[in-house]
Design an enzyme around this catalytic site. Structure first.
Site, PDB file in Angstrom:
ATOM      1  CG  PHE A 121     -28.965   2.168 -41.031  1.00  0.00           C
ATOM      2  CD1 PHE A 121     -30.095   2.448 -40.421  1.00  0.00           C
ATOM      3  CD2 PHE A 121     -28.247   1.118 -41.301  1.00  0.00           C
ATOM      4  CE1 PHE A 121     -30.974   1.353 -39.678  1.00  0.00           C
ATOM      5  CE2 PHE A 121     -28.928   0.114 -40.435  1.00  0.00           C
ATOM      6  CZ  PHE A 121     -30.097   0.169 -39.835  1.00  0.00           C
ATOM      7  N   GLY A 129     -21.879  -7.055 -35.289  1.00  0.00           N
ATOM      8  CA  GLY A 129     -21.537  -6.798 -36.680  1.00  0.00           C
ATOM      9  C   GLY A 129     -22.414  -7.802 -37.458  1.00  0.00           C
ATOM     10  CB  SER A 156     -21.309   4.421 -45.431  1.00  0.00           C
ATOM     11  OG  SER A 156     -21.150   3.049 -45.639  1.00  0.00           O
ATOM     12  CD  GLN A 278      -7.571 -22.956 -75.445  1.00  0.00           C
ATOM     13  OE1 GLN A 278      -6.693 -23.718 -75.152  1.00  0.00           O
ATOM     14  NE2 GLN A 278      -8.485 -23.716 -76.412  1.00  0.00           N
ATOM     15  CD  GLU A 362     -27.496  -3.682 -47.399  1.00  0.00           C
ATOM     16  OE1 GLU A 362     -28.544  -4.378 -47.144  1.00  0.00           O
ATOM     17  OE2 GLU A 362     -27.906  -2.328 -47.372  1.00  0.00           O
ATOM     18  CD  GLU A 366     -17.967 -15.399 -44.990  1.00  0.00           C
ATOM     19  OE1 GLU A 366     -18.733 -14.155 -44.896  1.00  0.00           O
ATOM     20  OE2 GLU A 366     -17.067 -15.603 -45.807  1.00  0.00           O
TER      21      GLU A 366
HETATM   22  C1  LIG Z   1     -17.828  -0.577 -46.882  1.00  0.00           C
HETATM   23  C2  LIG Z   1     -18.714  -0.778 -45.683  1.00  0.00           C
HETATM   24  C3  LIG Z   1     -19.683  -0.047 -45.414  1.00  0.00           C
HETATM   25  C4  LIG Z   1     -20.421  -0.242 -44.265  1.00  0.00           C
HETATM   26  N1  LIG Z   1     -21.414   0.856 -43.959  1.00  0.00           N
HETATM   27  C5  LIG Z   1     -22.210   0.451 -42.884  1.00  0.00           C
HETATM   28  C6  LIG Z   1     -23.107   1.334 -42.375  1.00  0.00           C
HETATM   29  O1  LIG Z   1     -23.365   2.438 -43.100  1.00  0.00           O
HETATM   30  N2  LIG Z   1     -23.890   1.152 -41.421  1.00  0.00           N
HETATM   31  C7  LIG Z   1     -23.524   0.183 -40.544  1.00  0.00           C
HETATM   32  O2  LIG Z   1     -24.251  -0.079 -39.580  1.00  0.00           O
HETATM   33  N3  LIG Z   1     -22.667  -0.860 -40.854  1.00  0.00           N
HETATM   34  C8  LIG Z   1     -21.901  -0.800 -42.027  1.00  0.00           C
HETATM   35  N4  LIG Z   1     -20.909  -1.719 -42.324  1.00  0.00           N
HETATM   36  C9  LIG Z   1     -20.465  -2.612 -41.267  1.00  0.00           C
HETATM   37  C10 LIG Z   1     -21.044  -3.933 -41.864  1.00  0.00           C
HETATM   38  O3  LIG Z   1     -22.369  -4.216 -41.798  1.00  0.00           O
HETATM   39  C11 LIG Z   1     -20.106  -5.057 -41.104  1.00  0.00           C
HETATM   40  O4  LIG Z   1     -18.789  -4.772 -41.387  1.00  0.00           O
HETATM   41  C12 LIG Z   1     -20.914  -6.512 -41.318  1.00  0.00           C
HETATM   42  O5  LIG Z   1     -22.135  -6.551 -40.952  1.00  0.00           O
HETATM   43  C13 LIG Z   1     -19.927  -7.496 -40.884  1.00  0.00           C
HETATM   44  O6  LIG Z   1     -19.855  -7.257 -39.458  1.00  0.00           O
HETATM   45  P1  LIG Z   1     -18.327  -7.168 -38.645  1.00  0.00           P
HETATM   46  O7  LIG Z   1     -17.467  -6.276 -39.693  1.00  0.00           O
HETATM   47  O8  LIG Z   1     -18.494  -7.013 -37.279  1.00  0.00           O
HETATM   48  O9  LIG Z   1     -17.807  -8.772 -39.184  1.00  0.00           O
HETATM   49  P2  LIG Z   1     -17.987 -10.044 -37.959  1.00  0.00           P
HETATM   50  O10 LIG Z   1     -19.338 -10.120 -37.609  1.00  0.00           O
HETATM   51  O11 LIG Z   1     -16.885  -9.979 -36.992  1.00  0.00           O
HETATM   52  O12 LIG Z   1     -17.415 -11.235 -39.085  1.00  0.00           O
HETATM   53  C14 LIG Z   1     -16.217 -11.373 -39.722  1.00  0.00           C
HETATM   54  C15 LIG Z   1     -16.303 -12.747 -40.554  1.00  0.00           C
HETATM   55  O13 LIG Z   1     -16.836 -13.714 -39.992  1.00  0.00           O
HETATM   56  C16 LIG Z   1     -17.840 -14.109 -40.595  1.00  0.00           C
HETATM   57  N5  LIG Z   1     -18.860 -14.848 -39.714  1.00  0.00           N
HETATM   58  C17 LIG Z   1     -19.631 -14.080 -38.768  1.00  0.00           C
HETATM   59  N6  LIG Z   1     -20.370 -14.954 -38.113  1.00  0.00           N
HETATM   60  C18 LIG Z   1     -20.303 -16.142 -38.602  1.00  0.00           C
HETATM   61  C19 LIG Z   1     -20.770 -17.583 -38.640  1.00  0.00           C
HETATM   62  N7  LIG Z   1     -21.657 -17.558 -37.525  1.00  0.00           N
HETATM   63  N8  LIG Z   1     -20.418 -18.513 -39.391  1.00  0.00           N
HETATM   64  C20 LIG Z   1     -19.465 -18.061 -40.306  1.00  0.00           C
HETATM   65  N9  LIG Z   1     -19.026 -17.020 -40.559  1.00  0.00           N
HETATM   66  C21 LIG Z   1     -19.349 -16.024 -39.823  1.00  0.00           C
HETATM   67  C22 LIG Z   1     -18.515 -13.041 -41.477  1.00  0.00           C
HETATM   68  O14 LIG Z   1     -19.240 -13.347 -42.555  1.00  0.00           O
HETATM   69  C23 LIG Z   1     -17.334 -12.057 -41.595  1.00  0.00           C
HETATM   70  O15 LIG Z   1     -16.475 -12.785 -42.914  1.00  0.00           O
HETATM   71  C24 LIG Z   1     -20.093  -1.316 -43.526  1.00  0.00           C
HETATM   72  C25 LIG Z   1     -18.913  -2.171 -43.955  1.00  0.00           C
HETATM   73  C26 LIG Z   1     -18.353  -1.821 -45.089  1.00  0.00           C
HETATM   74  C27 LIG Z   1     -17.187  -2.871 -45.241  1.00  0.00           C
END
Ligand SMILES: Cc1cc2nc3c(=O)[nH]c(=O)nc-3n(C[C@H](O)[C@H](O)[C@H](O)COP(=O)(O)OP(=O)(O)OC[C@H]3O[C@@H](n4cnc5c(N)ncnc54)[C@H](O)[C@@H]3O)c2cc1C
Length: 379
Positions: A121, A129, A156, A278, A362, A366
């Protein structure tokens, strides 16, 4: 935690199956960095693929509790087993089951349930993201189909999938609803490539692929559901997705605590077992309390989902609490095992690495906190 008799029986059977049939594969999976076809076949033969699909579609028609207990028990062994099950009962499969045409269902679902067709997916992109509004991948209607351009990352199993459910902007003038559509993109279609596969800190059996679509001409019947229905499909699976992560975290935490107690009883320092100290007892006690709280919150939410109640932000609470709880329990488990907790031959080391991503995938912690807080204070 005591369950209703039918779920106690299910859990016992799942534990026996996991120990007898799945545990023996763990070392091979770690050595090869991939899942042997026999494992997928084994899960298919025992009816664990497509569990959430209706029996009329070849699935097991499992309820949410039975599904989540399965993920919990498999997660006690290796995270990859839960991902294989999820791949056939997650967003891709459920969306095809609910929104696919008879021809689309026939093309993909039987093969998925038999373990012959692997799916992925793809939503995440470099600029989309946590905030999918930044999505750039787009599909334009042309004669005879759709022209798909763009790219995804962190997908994934994207490099091993036979087809990928790809989310793409089809109506850029709209903000949320109606903007994005879902497409079924088969591997091998001209213009679809996988330029990069990332190894992660987790098991090598769990790798993330970059996908590129360059003037990919998709046939009309690659569109899943109505144009613009993509985000709606993703929203429909949110509860299942969050509860499945919560239960996978509970399973891993349960095994980590079990290993920690066993090690603390066995290991002697200064003439006495660690379990008599402990400092160690308090770590074990904190882990037991958090695990019990996680189970109580999660099982209560699942029961309310199954009863058709509005659970509000409870699934977000489950996903948030359980993913952070398992991180703390994994950390304590490494501490209690000492040097042994750091070496590859000890499963604690693998669990510690594998559970880290539960706080990111998922919807990261945050974003879950944001959802819960908005409900409390209003937007
Ligand atoms: C093991 C793994 C499997 C995955 N598999 C899939 C998949 O099969 N398909 C798919 O589509 N995606 C997949 N992903 C992607 C995943 O869904 C994204 O990594 C995730 O949604 C976060 O997006 P990003 O990495 O761009 O982080 P960003 O959006 O850049 O966020 C970076 C950090 O900032 C925080 N943040 C963002 N916005 C805010 C805000 N407004 N306020 C405070 N904090 C904030 C986030 O919580 C995160 O901690 C996978 C990721 C991993 C690690």
């Amino acid at each position: 935690m005591k369950l209703e008799p039918e779920y106690e029986l299910l859990r016992d059977n799942l534990r026996k199956f996991t120990r007898k049939e799945l545990d023996p594969w763990v070392n091979t999976i770690e050595e090869k960095g991939e899942v042997p076809a026999e494992v997928v076949d084994l899960l298919a033969r025992h009816g664990y693929l497509g569990m959430r699909l209706d029996t009329s579609l070849g699935g097991a028609g499992a309820g949410l509790f039975a599904y989540c207990l399965t993920l919990e028990e498999f997660s006690r062994s290796h995270r990859i087993f839960t991902l294989i099950v999820l791949g056939t009962s997650g967003l891709a499969a459920i969306s095809i089951a609910r929104h696919g045409t008879p021809a689309q269902r026939q093309k993909y679902l039987p093969g998925m349930v038999q373990g012959k067709i692997a799916s992925s997916f793809a939503l995440t992109e470099p600029d989309a993201g946590s905030d999918p509004a930044g999505m750039k991948t787009h599909a334009r209607k042309v004669d005879g189909g759709w022209l798909l351009n763009g790219g995804k990352h962190y997908i994934s199993n994207g490099h091993r999938a036979d087809f990928v459910v790809v989310m793409a902007v089809t109506n850029p003038d709209k903000r949320a609803g109606g903007r994005v559509s879902a497409f079924l993109v088969d591997r091998g279609i001209p213009g679809f490539s996988v330029p990069r596969v990332e190894r992660t800190m987790a098991s090598d059996s769990i790798q993330l692929a970059e996908l590129t679509f360059k003037d990919c001409l998709l046939p009309d019947d690659a569109l899943l559901g109505q144009p613009g229905a993509g985000f709606g499909m993703a929203m429909e699976s949110l509860v299942d997705g969050r509860m499945s992560v919560a239960c996978s975290c509970i399973g891993a935490a349960d095994r980590l605590l079990e290993m920690s107690v066993a090690h603390a009883k066995l290991r002697q320092t200064f003439g006495k077992p660690l379990a008599t100290r402990q400092a160690i007892q308090w770590m074990l006690a904190d882990s037991a309390v958090e695990l019990r709280a996680a189970r109580a919150l999660t099982y209560d939410t699942i029961r309310r989902v199954e009863a058709g109640e509005d659970t509000g932000t409870a699934p977000s609470m489950c996903k948030l609490y359980c993913s952070e709880m398992v991180g703390r329990i994994a950390d304590r488990a490494v501490q209690i095992h000492g040097g042994m907790g750091m070496v590859r031959s000890c499963p604690v080391e693998r669990f510690y690495r594998d559970v880290r991503s539960y706080r990111i995938g998922e919807g990261p912690s945050e974003i879950q906190r944001m959802i819960i807080a908005r409900d409390l204070v209003g937007k």
